[in-house]
Design a protein around this motif. Structure first.
Motif, PDB file in Angstrom:
ATOM      1  N   THR A 159      43.072  37.051  50.670  1.00  0.00           N
ATOM      2  CA  THR A 159      43.342  37.702  49.530  1.00  0.00           C
ATOM      3  C   THR A 159      44.586  37.401  48.512  1.00  0.00           C
ATOM      4  OG1 THR A 159      41.981  39.517  50.373  1.00  0.00           O
ATOM      5  CG2 THR A 159      43.067  40.037  48.283  1.00  0.00           C
ATOM      6  N   ILE A 160      44.669  37.314  47.439  1.00  0.00           N
ATOM      7  CA  ILE A 160      45.794  36.943  46.901  1.00  0.00           C
ATOM      8  C   ILE A 160      46.336  38.019  45.521  1.00  0.00           C
ATOM      9  CG2 ILE A 160      47.300  35.378  45.381  1.00  0.00           C
ATOM     10  CD1 ILE A 160      45.946  33.102  47.234  1.00  0.00           C
ATOM     11  N   ALA A 161      47.384  38.545  45.801  1.00  0.00           N
ATOM     12  CA  ALA A 161      47.877  39.376  44.548  1.00  0.00           C
ATOM     13  C   ALA A 161      48.179  38.581  43.298  1.00  0.00           C
ATOM     14  CB  ALA A 161      48.858  40.187  45.131  1.00  0.00           C
TER      15      ALA A 161
ATOM     16  N   GLN B  33      50.098  39.368  39.937  1.00  0.00           N
ATOM     17  CA  GLN B  33      51.093  39.846  38.974  1.00  0.00           C
ATOM     18  C   GLN B  33      51.136  39.388  37.880  1.00  0.00           C
ATOM     19  OE1 GLN B  33      54.624  40.078  41.507  1.00  0.00           O
ATOM     20  NE2 GLN B  33      53.762  41.579  42.765  1.00  0.00           N
TER      21      GLN B  33
ATOM     22  N   MET C 139      51.570  44.579  39.757  1.00  0.00           N
ATOM     23  CA  MET C 139      50.193  44.194  40.169  1.00  0.00           C
ATOM     24  C   MET C 139      49.132  44.334  39.156  1.00  0.00           C
ATOM     25  SD  MET C 139      48.891  43.144  42.920  1.00  0.00           S
ATOM     26  CE  MET C 139      47.306  44.388  43.345  1.00  0.00           C
TER      27      MET C 139
ATOM     28  N   THR D 255      43.555  41.028  42.213  1.00  0.00           N
ATOM     29  CA  THR D 255      43.566  40.191  43.502  1.00  0.00           C
ATOM     30  C   THR D 255      42.299  39.409  43.307  1.00  0.00           C
ATOM     31  OG1 THR D 255      42.029  41.663  44.723  1.00  0.00           O
ATOM     32  CG2 THR D 255      44.386  42.298  45.010  1.00  0.00           C
TER      33      THR D 255
ATOM     34  N   THR E 174      40.029  36.442  45.684  1.00  0.00           N
ATOM     35  CA  THR E 174      39.842  35.864  47.137  1.00  0.00           C
ATOM     36  C   THR E 174      39.358  34.414  46.859  1.00  0.00           C
ATOM     37  OG1 THR E 174      38.829  38.393  47.330  1.00  0.00           O
ATOM     38  CG2 THR E 174      38.447  36.281  48.999  1.00  0.00           C
TER      39      THR E 174
ATOM     40  N   LYS F  46      49.709  34.212  49.300  1.00  0.00           N
ATOM     41  CA  LYS F  46      50.244  35.499  48.961  1.00  0.00           C
ATOM     42  C   LYS F  46      50.113  36.041  47.746  1.00  0.00           C
ATOM     43  CE  LYS F  46      53.130  36.390  53.042  1.00  0.00           C
ATOM     44  NZ  LYS F  46      54.019  35.829  53.594  1.00  0.00           N
ATOM     45  N   ILE F  47      50.819  35.229  46.716  1.00  0.00           N
ATOM     46  CA  ILE F  47      50.886  36.002  45.337  1.00  0.00           C
ATOM     47  C   ILE F  47      51.022  34.813  44.458  1.00  0.00           C
ATOM     48  CG2 ILE F  47      53.457  35.990  45.391  1.00  0.00           C
ATOM     49  CD1 ILE F  47      52.989  39.176  44.752  1.00  0.00           C
TER      50      ILE F  47
END
Length: 817
Positions: A759-761, A763, A768, A771, A773, A811-812
RNA sequence: GGGCAGGUGGCGGAAUUGGUAGACGCGCUAGGUUUAGGACCUAGUGUCCUCGCGACGUGAGGGUUCGAGUCCCUCUCUGCCCACCA
C-alpha cells in the motif's frame, strides 16, 4: 471433542514438576557455546518477592529461554544476598537469630521464583551467608590486605544516641534514627578501608571495553570524578610549615586573597594564634554538630573563622590570611583551598560575608554583579603572566609554583560495619608483631602488614572465620561490634608468631558478598578455590547482566573493582566482569508513586499468580511499557493478558489444523518471527507481545486455514514469554513429545515474507489524500496511473500545475502543485 | 545549582529512525449473547464542525523540508540521580 477450559494453576503445577524432573535448565558447564545471563540476586526480605524483581527476572528469563532454543549453553543462576540490616534489626527486636529468619525468607523467595516459571539453574544456587561461600569472600579480603590495599583509618560513624547502636547511612533519615527517631551524632572510629581509588583510572578507562547504557557509564565517570590540576605550596609566616592546596585553576594564582582550611585539617591546631583559640574551637564544635542535611540545606551561606595566621603568596610574597570554613571538605584534595573570590563563586560568597578583598585576574567583558567570573580568558594583574591566556598560564604557573596533580572525587571504600550480621573480617591483631615491625624488622612481611603494623590476615587453612552464634545483637556502649563481647571468639593465636592475638570484630559491609557472586556460580561447590581457573576463563565475563540503576555507583563499581583486583592476582583472565549491562525501570504503584509498605500500595506477585496465573503475570510485566522506564502498575492490564491467553487456549482446543494453510498466515507468521527475534534482543518486549497479539487476530480470522506448521511456530514464539501454556499446548494439541524448550528457535524464511501487494500513500502538497495498492517495487509511473484514478486525488490536482512529484518506492507518492 | 531522561487519546504506550500519527492492551459506547461472571462475540472510540472527497491535531512558539512526533533554535513543564569536589 469436549473443550477443557484454560486453568493456569493446573498446567503450571504440572510443568514446574516436569521441568524439575528433566533438569532442563541445568547448564552443561563443561560444554561449548557458553552464554552467561545474569540478574542481580535479591536480598531475601521478610516481605517476600516484589513485582519489581519479576520485571528484571522475567526479562532475562526470556533471553535465556530464547538463547537455549538457539543452541547456546545458557548459565542463568540465582542466589541470595543474605547478610543485611533488616534481619539484624528484626533480631534486635525479637531476639530471633538472623540465620533463622533469613533461612525462612530464602525458602519463600525460592518458591515464589519457581512459581513464576523462571528458568534458573537451581543446582548452582549460592548464598552469601553460607560459610562455604563467605570463606571465599574472606579469602579475597585476605588478598586485598596482603597486597596493601586495605588500611585502617579514623572515620565517622553514625551513632544513634537512643538505640545505642551504629547506623548505616541509609538508616539515618533527616539527621535522626530511622527506627526510633533518636538523635544521630558522629562518632570517630578506626575502620578498615579498601583503596578503590588505586583503581580509579582503570575503572574509567575500561568502560570503553564494555557495553553499558550511556547514562550508566556517565554516572560512573562522574562519580569517580577525575580532575586535573596543580598542587601549590603556601608557606606560613612565622613558622616553617606550609599549606598545600589543590587547584584546577592555577591560572588564577594572582587572584588569591586568602586561604581556607577544612575544620578537620590537621594544621589547624598548630596555626591558630592564642587569642583566636576559643573562637576557632567554638566554630569547630559547631560545624561538627551540623548534620550533612543542614550543610546542604544552608546552601550558599558560607561560614568560617580567621585563625589569626598569615601565609605568603608564592609569587608576590603578600600576606594572605588563613581562614577555616566548613565549605572546604577535608576528604577532597588536600583539605585546603586557595581562595580566588573574583573567579570562584563559593570563594566570592565567603569573601563577601567576611569583607575579604576581591581581585580580578582574568579579563571578562561583562562581569555580572554579585557573581564571580568562572570562565577563562586573558590574564590581568598577574605580573609577568599578564596577557597570557588561561590555558598558557595554567601550564607555566603550574611549572613555576607547583606540580601537576590528578585527583578523584571517588573516596576509598569504608569496609567495616560495627554490626553482627555480616562476614567476619579475616584479620587478627598481635602486639608482639606490631612491636617487631615498628622496630623496623619487616622481613617476610606482606605489604598489608607493613602498612598496618600488628595486623595480619589469617592463613587460607584458617578460613572460613565462622561468625559465632550469639544472643545479644546490640552494639557495645562504645560502638564496637557485638562480636567484641564474645571473648572466646576474639581471643586467638597469631598466625605469625603463635602468640596471643585478637580478631577484628567489625564485620564486612553488605556489598562484600555481592561483589563477586557471579564468579561463584560457575563453580559453586569448589572447596579448594574460588572456582576452577579453566571454567572461570571460559564463562567470564558475564555476557548480559541486568539490574537496577540504583546500583550503578555502588555495587556495579565495587564489583568491577574486585574483579580487576582478582584479574591482577591472576585468579581470572578478564579485566571486566560484565560485557553488557541493562537496567530495568521501576514498577510504581497504581497512582504513579513508589511502591512502599507504608503507602500500602505493594503488589504481591503471589496474589497475581493465584488469580491470573504466572503466564499472565509474565506477559503483563513485559507488556507494561518500555523496559528501561518506570511505569505505574495497573491491575486491569492483567485482565487483557488473561483474555489473550484464554483465546489462544480456546483456539488450540477447538480448531483442527490443516496440512496446507493460508498464505497470509504464513507470511504474517514469518514477519512476526522476525520482529519477535529482533525485539527480544533489543529488550523491546512490549512490541514483541503486541506483534504476537496482532498475529493471533489473523489466526482467529482464518481459523480453519491454519497449518500445523504455523500453529507450532506460534507456540514457539510464545514460549519464552508464556512458557507454561506453550508447553501444554505443544504437548496436548501438537502432540510433541519433547519439551518446547528443547526445540529450535525458528529461522526466518525471507521468501515467505515477500508480499504480493503493497500500500502506497498518496499525498498532495504533503497532505494525505488516499492510498493505492500495487505490486512491490512498482515504479513511479505505475503508481501515478493508479493514483489519478482515485477520485479524491483527482479532485485535488484538477486544473492545477504539477510542479514535481516525489516518489519513494513502496512508501509514498507526493504530488506538489 | 549540576547532570540525565522525558512531555503523543480518558489511561499504559506504538510509529520500520524524515514518509499513511495513535499499533497492541486497558477503559468507555452501542448491539448481540449467556444458568449473572472482572464472562464471551460484533461494531465503534484523537478533537471540532456545516458530518465531508472537511478542518485541526504529538508541551508552547519559530525554522529547515515536497513532507516533521522524529532534525535545528527559543521557551516551558515533569521525573530521576548527584549535590559546597576547589
Amino acid at each position: 471433542m469436549t473443550m477443557v477450559p484454560y486453568n493456569p494453576s493446573t498446567i503450571e503445577e504440572k510443568w514446574k514438576a516436569r521441568w524439575k524432573d528433566m533438569g532442563i535448565f541445568e547448564v552443561d558447564i563443561a560444554g561449548t557455546r557458553p552464554f552467561y545471563c545474569l540478574v542481580e540476586f535479591p536480598y531475601p526480605s521478610g516481605e517476600g518477592l516484589h513485582v519489581g524483581h519479576t520485571r528484571s527476572y522475567t526479562a532475562l528469563d526470556v533471553v535465556a529461554r530464547k538463547k537455549r532454543m538457539e543452541g547456546e549453553n545458557v548459565l542463568f543462576p540465582m542466589g541470595w544476598d543474605a547478610f543485611g540490616l533488616p534481619a539484624e534489626n528484626f533480631a534486635l527486636k525479637t531476639g530471633r537469630h538472623p540465620a533463622e529468619t533469613t533461612e525462612k525468607n530464602i525458602a519463600r523467595y525460592r518458591e515464589q521464583l519457581q512459581s513464576l516459571g523462571l528458568s534458573f539453574d537451581w543446582s548452582r544456587e549460592v548464598s552469601t551467608i553460607d560459610p562455604s561461600y563467605y570463606k571465599w569472600t574472606q579469602w579475597i579480603v585476605t588478598k586485598l590486605f596482603d597486597t596493601g590495599l586495605a588500611y585502617k583509618k579514623k572515620t565517622q560513624v553514625n551513632w544513634c544516641t537512643s538505640c545505642n547502636v551504629v547506623l548505616a547511612n541509609e538508616e539515618v533519615e533527616g539527621g535522626v534514627c530511622e527506627r526510633c527517631g533518636g538523635e544521630v551524632i558522629g562518632k570517630e572510629k578506626e575502620q578498615w578501608m579498601l583503596e578503590i581509588t588505586a583503581y580509579a583510572q582503570r575503572l574509567i578507562d575500561d568502560l570503553d571495553q564494555v557495553s553499558y547504557p550511556a547514562r550508566v557509564k556517565k554516572q560512573q565517570i562522574d562519580w569517580i570524578g577525575k580532575s586535573k590540576g596543580a598542587l601549590i605550596q603556601f608557606s606560613l609566616q612565622n613558622t616553617d610549615r606550609t599549606i598545600e592546596v589543590f587547584t584546577t585553576r592555577p591560572d588564577t594564582l594572582f587572584g588569591v586573597t586568602y586561604l581556607v582550611l577544612a575544620p578537620e585539617h590537621p594544621l589547624v591546631k598548630d596555626i591558630v594564634v592564642e587569642d583566636k583559640k576559643d573562637e576557632v574551637s567554638a566554630y569547630i564544635t559547631q560545624t561538627r554538630k551540623k548534620s550533612q542535611q543542614e550543610r546542604i540545606a544552608q546552601g550558599d551561606i558560607k561560614t568560617g573563622v580567621w585563625t589569626g595566621s598569615y601565609a605568603s603568596h608564592p609569587a608576590t610574597g603578600e600576606a594572605l590570611p588563613v581562614w577555616i570554613g566548613d565549605y572546604v571538605l577535608m576528604e577532597y584534595g588536600t583539605g585546603a583551598v586557595m581562595a580566588v573570590p573574583a573567579h570562584d563563586q563559593r570563594d566570592y560568597e565567603f569573601a563577601h560575608a567576611y569583607n575579604l578583598p576581591v581581585r580580578p585576574v582574568i579579563e571578562s567583558d561583562n562581569t555580572p554583579q554579585n557573581e564571580a567570573y568562572e570562565g577563562e580568558g586573558t590574564l590581568i594583574n598577574s605580573g609577568e603572566y599578564s596577557g597570557k591566556t588561561s590555558q598558557e598560564a595554567r601550564n607555566t604557573i603550574t611549572k613555576d609554583f607547583g606540580e601537576e596533580k590528578v585527583i578523584y572525587k571517588l573516596r576509598d571504600w569504608v569496609f567495616a560495619r560495627q554490626r553482627y550480621w555480616g562476614e567476619p573480617m579475616p584479620l587478627v591483631f598481635c602486639v608482639t608483631c606490631k612491636e617487631q615491625i615498628e622496630k623496623g624488622d619487616t622481613e617476610g612481611r606482606t605489604q598489608g602488614e607493613i602498612r598496618n603494623p600488628g595486623w595480619m590476615s589469617v592463613t587460607q587453612e584458617q578460613l572460613p572465620v565462622i561468625l559465632p552464634d550469639i544472643k545479644e545483637y546490640k552494639t557495645t556502649e562504645d560502638g564496637e561490634s557485638p562480636l567484641a563481647r564474645v571473648d572466646e571468639w576474639v581471643k586467638t593465636t597469631c598466625p605469625r608468631c603463635g602468640g596471643a592475638a585478637q580478631r577484628e570484630t567489625d564485620t564486612m559491609p553488605q556489598w562484600a558478598g555481592s561483589s563477586w557472586y557471579y564468579i561463584r556460580y560457575i563453580d559453586s561447590q569448589n572447596n579448594t578455590s574460588l572456582g576452577k581457573k579453566e571454567l572461570l576463563d571460559k564463562w567470564l565475563p558475564v555476557d548480559w547482566y541486568n539490574g537496577g540503576m540504583e546500583h550503578t555507583t555502588l555495587h556495579l563499581l565495587y564489583s568491577r573493582f574486585w574483579h580487576k583486583f582478582l584479574y591482577d592476582q591472576g585468579v581470572i583472565s578478564s579485566p571486566e566482569p560484565y560485557m553488557k549491562r541493562t537496567s530495568h525501570g521501576l514498577i510504581l504503584g497504581e497512582g504513579g508513586e513508589k511502591m512502599s509498605k507504608s503507602k500500602g500500595n505493594v503488589i504481591n506477585p503471589d496474589d497475581i499468580v493465584k488469580e491470573f496465573g504466572a503466564d499472565a503475570l509474565r506477559l503483563y510485566i513485559l507488556f507494561i511499557g518500555p523496559f528501561e522506564e518506570s511505569i505505574p502498575w495497573n491491575n486491569n492490564g492483567l485482565i487483557g493478558m488473561e483474555r489473550f491467553l484464554k483465546r489462544v487456549w480456546n483456539l488450540y482446543q477447538t480448531v483442527s489444523f490443516v496440512d496446507k494453510g493460508d498464505g497470509t498466515i504464513e507470511s504474517e507468521t514469518q514477519k512476526t518471527l522476525k520482529k519477535v527475534s529482533h525485539d527480544i534482543d533489543a529488550l523491546k518486549y512490549n512490541t514483541a507481545i503486541a506483534a504476537l497479539m496482532s498475529l493471533f487476530k489473523i489466526y482467529e480470522e482464518k481459523k480453519n486455514e491454519i497449518s500445523k506448521e504455523s500453529a507450532k511456530l506460534f507456540l514457539l514464539l510464545l514460549s519464552p514469554f508464556a512458557p507454561f501454556i506453550a508447553e501444554e499446548l505443544w504437548e496436548t494439541v501438537c502432540h510433541e513429545t519433547n519439551s518446547i524448550q528443547k526445540s529450535e528457535w525458528p529461522s526466518v524464511d525471507e521468501k515467505k515474507i515477500q508480499t504480493e501487494q503493497v500500500t502506497i500513500a498518496i499525498q498532495v502538497n504533503g497532505k494525505m489524500r488516499g492510498t493505492v495498492t500495487v505490486p512491490p517495487a512498482s515504479n513511479e509511473d505505475v503508481v501515478w496511473e493508479e493514483a489519478i484514478q482515485q477520485k479524491q486525488v483527482a479532485l485535488y490536482i484538477e486544473g492545477k500545475d504539477i510542479k514535481k512529484k516525489i516518489f519513494v518506492k513502496d512508501k509514498i507518492l507526493n504530488i506538489v502543485l
